[in-house]
Write an enzyme that holds these catalytic residues in place. Sequence first.
Site, PDB file in Angstrom:
ATOM      1  N   LYS A  10       0.846  -1.189   0.000  1.00  0.00           N
ATOM      2  CA  LYS A  10       0.000   0.000   0.000  1.00  0.00           C
ATOM      3  C   LYS A  10       0.883   1.241   0.000  1.00  0.00           C
ATOM      4  CE  LYS A  10       0.957   1.530   4.319  1.00  0.00           C
ATOM      5  NZ  LYS A  10       1.610   2.823   4.609  1.00  0.00           N
ATOM      6  N   ASP A 136      -2.190  -1.499  10.453  1.00  0.00           N
ATOM      7  CA  ASP A 136      -2.452  -1.493   9.007  1.00  0.00           C
ATOM      8  C   ASP A 136      -3.104  -2.772   8.504  1.00  0.00           C
ATOM      9  OD1 ASP A 136      -1.491   1.047   8.544  1.00  0.00           O
ATOM     10  OD2 ASP A 136       0.523   0.394   7.968  1.00  0.00           O
TER      11      ASP A 136
END
Length: 288
Positions: A10, A136
């Site tokens: 990401k 995350d």
Amino acid sequence: MKITVKAPAKINLALDVLHKRNDGYHEVKMVMTTIDLADHLRITLLESDRIQIESTSGIIPNDKRNLAYKAAALLKERFAIKQGCKIEISKKIPVAAGLAGGSSDCAAALRGLNELWQLGLSLDELATIGAEIGSDVAFCVYGGTAVATGRGEIVKPISSPAPAWVILAKPSIGVSTADIYEQIDVSTCFHPNVEAMIQAIETQNYKDMCHKLGNSLEDVTLKLYPKVAKIKEKMKQLGADGVLMSGSGPTVFGLTQYDTKMRRIVNGLRGFCKNVYAVRLLGKNIVE
């Protein structure tokens, strides 16, 4: 039985650090999106009641410290699973790079074992479990593009951004996220306009998206690691439309929509930085 699961990296298009919480974490508001740079996990069920981790990386741990191991151990404990598993991680995402490689591996392990152990858990349930392991992980369970709040574990999917190339450059250093957060001063740091970033993405306004890139952690990392600042400046000189450090760093990414410009930026960075990648924004709402 075995399964192969993709674990995409990401980047943070916007990362605002709001304040320090009573639990020691920082309250954040982030816009994150997955990119087409990925690890792959091959998960095989074992007859013996153990968790085995193997990896192509010589850097990440293959024991209880590994986040994929933690995912398997947590599922086994919570659902009284007596069957073991072997998780083979083919690493492509750089380690300690601000790209959530470990968190994505953890999320992929949760998704894969949910299927192999026939737990029947929804993505929302997997994300809640993943948030117990890392901030995350919840986002990585869903993939795609999302706004993350709290300490990062509250995830709200949004539209995919306009298509673009993402050029990544990672210097040969690792950065500790905890160390960067420890040194941030929320009263003086830069606070990006996250709402404006969300609007740019929702309206597919590529130019405005590039203009609204921002990261509260960037100044701290750039001061501690001048090499990161030099890479960022080099990307700007080479003509990237928008340039930002991802997460706590040290990876810097640049955006462009043109193949020719992408190649020029990549070639210009080759002699400047060893680890350079050119990948696409994935643009999928849920990682399959």
